[in-house]
Write an enzyme that holds these catalytic residues in place. Structure first.
Site, short mmCIF file in Angstrom:
data_model
loop_
_atom_site.label_atom_id
_atom_site.label_comp_id
_atom_site.label_asym_id
_atom_site.label_seq_id
_atom_site.Cartn_x
_atom_site.Cartn_y
_atom_site.Cartn_z
N ARG A 1 14.67 21.85 -77.02
CA ARG A 1 14.81 21.11 -78.28
C ARG A 1 13.49 20.39 -78.50
O ARG A 1 13.17 19.46 -77.76
CB ARG A 1 15.98 20.12 -78.21
CG ARG A 1 16.27 19.39 -79.53
CD ARG A 1 16.97 20.31 -80.53
NE ARG A 1 18.27 20.73 -80.07
CZ ARG A 1 19.39 20.01 -80.20
NH1 ARG A 1 19.36 18.84 -80.80
NH2 ARG A 1 20.54 20.45 -79.75
N SER B 1 -3.46 17.09 -125.01
CA SER B 1 -4.39 16.20 -124.34
C SER B 1 -4.14 14.79 -124.82
O SER B 1 -3.81 14.57 -126.00
CB SER B 1 -5.83 16.61 -124.64
OG SER B 1 -6.74 15.59 -124.27
#
Length: 482
Positions: free
Chosen positions: A336, A296
């Site tokens: 497409r 931490s």
């Protein structure tokens, strides 16, 4: 077989994962990053040139020239990415650069440029390239998964008799074993991995609109046809052959995305359990320690379960990415699609990267997980004999006289009344209260003290826990062995 070998260098998407630490790894970047995709595109083009030459549809010697030119280090990723905006995909600008390289390297003037991209379209190349990226990533992913499942199988066997408490809707439910918990982790991951392992990753070859028109012209008058060329490309690249073009049928991609997400789901389940079980007030397991891990910035006493935290972060992201892949497939219009196909690429690539990163972390976690049986027993004892109420009721209720001590005439109701009264006592007194009330409700001539103590032993109410674990491991022998 000439397979695509992922090139290293650079970070994923041009970055290094500063805000995605779960996938911030040279291995993940090498297998799923921009240069890996570039290398896969080039491998497809080189593989295609080899197929054309093998079928006498390209000049002799052209495949070697194209293969030489298909070196990802020759190309400027940033420049290609910027120029890709002109045509909507990276294949178009890369082809221009590849042709220039091929011409420069074709010192024998064999006409190698004729073998570059002939009768292909951009979608053929990019779809096939992403299948190559997926193949390499999945192979490495499965190796880490099998390392994890081997560790979990070992854990399940070592802790087959280690008592702990089962939890249901956050509350203590029944006696459990840590071996069964590990076996269930194994089960979810092995089943998901088996599904991923079974997937076929197909080559794509359809031409400009999926009709193979250009391929038909190319093979006219020859001894082959477009379908044979497609199969040959699949063999060349180590992909599955496709019976037909799948440019608008995206099942190959959605199946891959779903299978990868399922693996991450299973990893997330393990991480979620470890995060809870490693809380100080629970303290049943702890992650393996390593220098600098779990620290931490403000609290030096903390040892954060960061491996599980990172894996959980991937598990929270993966479903959305899989949903994006399905959304792209569902909105794939015409021959497409106009945008749906384009949104598929980053989602699939990110999903693969997250899965690979998470799998490496969970393997390290599983192989080094610290297990604390004493802590498990301490938590099991918090509920004390009250935890055995279901088993006590099943055995004792039928034995009670028709007119029980409370006059209800129903043994099950009598025992429920004992539980209800017990729960009114302070938590610290509930174990003793339950024993006293139970003994008062159940005459000694109905159930002896020894028989009652046996009923209140958590080891006596494990059901088929050991057999369930055994059956799980037996169902996936290839995932249980090192």
């Amino acid at each position: 077989m000439t397979g695509f070998q992922a090139a290293g260098g650079g970070g994923l998407h041009g970055d290094y994962g500063l805000l995605s630490p779960v996938l911030a790894s040279p291995l993940v970047a090498a297998l799923t990053g921009d240069r890996a995709v570039l290398g896969a595109i080039l491998a497809v083009e080189a593989g295609w040139a080899a197929v054309l030459e093998q079928h006498d549809l390209a000049p002799n010697g052209s495949a070697a020239v194209v293969a030489h030119a298909a070196d990802a280090s020759r190309y400027d990723l940033g420049d290609i990415s910027r120029r890709a905006q002109g045509g909507g995909n990276p294949v178009i600008p890369l082809l221009a650069d590849l042709r220039a390289q091929v011409k420069a390297l074709d010192t024998a003037n064999v006409g190698a440029a004729k073998a570059v991209h002939t009768s292909l379209t951009s979608q053929d190349v990019l779809d096939t390239a992403l299948m190559l990226v997926a193949r390499n990533t999945v192979a490495t992913l499965l190796a880490d998964v099998k390392g994890t499942t081997t560790a979990l199988a070992r854990m399940a066997e070592q802790h087959a008799d280690t008592l702990c408490v089962g939890r249901s809707l956050t509350q203590h439910s029944l006696p459990f074993t840590f071996g069964l918990r590990a076996a269930q982790w194994f089960h979810g991951l092995a089943a998901a991995a088996r599904g991923l392992e079974a997937l076929e990753l197909p080559v794509q070859f359809g031409g400009a609109a999926g009709t193979l028109a250009a391929g038909t012209v190319l093979t006219s008058g020859s001894a082959t046809d477009p379908f044979a060329l497609s199969d040959a490309l699949a063999a060349q690249l180590g992909l599955a052959a496709a019976p037909a073009p799948w440019h608008t049928n995206r099942l190959a991609v959605t199946s891959l995305g779903g299978a990868v997400a399922s693996v991450v789901d299973a990893l997330g389940k393990i991480a979620a359990d470890v995060l809870f079980l490693s809380r100080p007030e629970v303290a049943e397991v702890a992650e393996p320690r390593a220098p600098g891990r779990g620290v931490s910035s403000a609290m030096p006493q903390k040892q954060n379960p960061v491996l599980a935290v990172l894996v959980r972060s991937a598990a929270l992201q993966a479903p959305g990415l899989a949903a994006q892949v399905h959304l792209a497939a569902a909105t794939c219009n015409d021959e497409r699609p106009d945008g749906a196909w384009h949104t598929e690429w980053p989602a699939l690539r990110q999903l693969l990267a997250l899965a690979l990163g998470a799998a490496g972390h969970i393997r390290e976690l599983a192989e080094g997980l610290q297990v604390f049986p004493d802590g498990m027993r301490r938590n099991l004892d918090l509920s004390g004999p009250l935890l055995l109420s279901e088993g006590v009721s099943a055995v004792v209720a039928p034995l009670l006289a028709v007119n029980g001590t409370d006059g209800s005439g129903d043994g099950k109701q009598q025992l429920q009344a004992v539980v209800d009264k017990t729960l009114q006592a302070p938590p610290a007194e509930q174990a003793a209260t339950y024993r006293r009330l139970l003994r008062e409700a159940v005459p000694a001539d109905t159930l002896s003290d020894a028989q009652l103590e046996e009923l209140l032993d958590p080891a006596s109410y494990l059901g088929q826990a050991a057999e369930i674990s055994r059956r799980i491991l037996a169902a996936f022998p290839d995932f249980a062995l090192s």
